[in-house]
Design a protein around this motif. Sequence first.
Motif: not given
Ligand code: C2E
Length: 292
Positions: A45, A61, A63, A87, A151, A181, A205, A238, A240, A259
């Motif tokens: 992103q 991020l 998947r 993890i 982060e 974060d 956010q 975050e 936005v 965002g």
């Molecule tokens: P995070 O690090 O706070 O990442 C931001 C999340 O908000 C991401 O969701 C992103 O897609 C989402 N987001 C971005 N812009 C917006 C927006 O404008 N509106 C809304 N409603 N959401 C937005 P995602 O990808 O589903 O990831 C969720 C959480 O999973 C992440 O929160 C992070 O804590 C965790 N995560 C993701 N990748 C990894 C990873 O490789 N390792 C670990 N340990 N945790 C991960």
Amino acid sequence: TSKSSGRNRFNYFTPAMQDHAQKRIMLIQDLKVAIIQHQFELYYQPIVDVNNKQVTKAEALIRWRHPTMGLIPPADFISIAEDTGMIIDIGNWVFYQACKQAAQWKTQFNCDVQISINKSPVEFRNESTDIEGWLKHMSQLALPTKNICIEITENLLFNIEPNVEAKLLAYRKAGMQMSLDDFGTGYSSLPYLKKFSVNYLKIDQCFVNNLAAGSNDLCLCEAMIVMAHKLGMKVIAEGVETENQRRLLTLVGCDYAQGYLFSHALCRDDFEQQYLMATQEHKRISNSQLLT
Ligand code: C2E
Ligand code: MG
Ligand code: MG
Ligand code: MG
């Protein structure tokens, strides 16, 4: 009463719970296979500099491309991976993958994209986290350490253990960047900000969702930004989603925004197409203009 509470206790295990437990067991089995078969993908992103609209940073991020269930978001498997210790392997994969990607973008597009990766507190507390190995890997790729940003969340800093602190210091010493974060949602990390300098503070956010002129949320954002700047940190907002949120955040001095207003997390090809190829094209144009 012991008999009835015994029976009650038995009744607590409802068919729905059994279903949930079975799903969890299946997910754990599948996750083991996923690690061996590399079924994960990183999406990226863009993080936008609000002052010049440039994208020089991206958050990776994870998947999970499940063979039958499709693309699974991190919310559905990270906590299971944390509970089972998986993890560690996943986090290592994310780190190596992000380094490989940053190095490839550097050579292919001649641009320094800073990639941030999320690290779970569990990874820091685990003994087998191999920082030396990571640093060796980065130098083999000729990737500057500042191109990777780690982060962490506030909860890691709360009651910080000495070995976790040592790891954080090792990252910092090596020149890796750090972000705090989901700021404002965890246990208070303010006492730790006295000791630890992080490079970026990410406003969660939940403060951004309902931003409006004169709102408490806007006051809180402004206060967080002033504090961060005084401590020498840059601020990333975050989540936005609207032009009005972007405008208000810029007005109170925010440095970067991330965002859906700008972009969702993109697969590698889409990120390259939308953010890196354009840059390369632009460079090629300006080079040829220089030649004529
Ligand atoms: P995070 O690090 O706070 O990442 C931001 C999340 O908000 C991401 O969701 C992103 O897609 C989402 N987001 C971005 N812009 C917006 C927006 O404008 N509106 C809304 N409603 N959401 C937005 P995602 O990808 O589903 O990831 C969720 C959480 O999973 C992440 O929160 C992070 O804590 C965790 N995560 C993701 N990748 C990894 C990873 O490789 N390792 C670990 N340990 N945790 C991960
Ligand atoms: Mg994050
Ligand atoms: Mg966040
Ligand atoms: Mg979050």
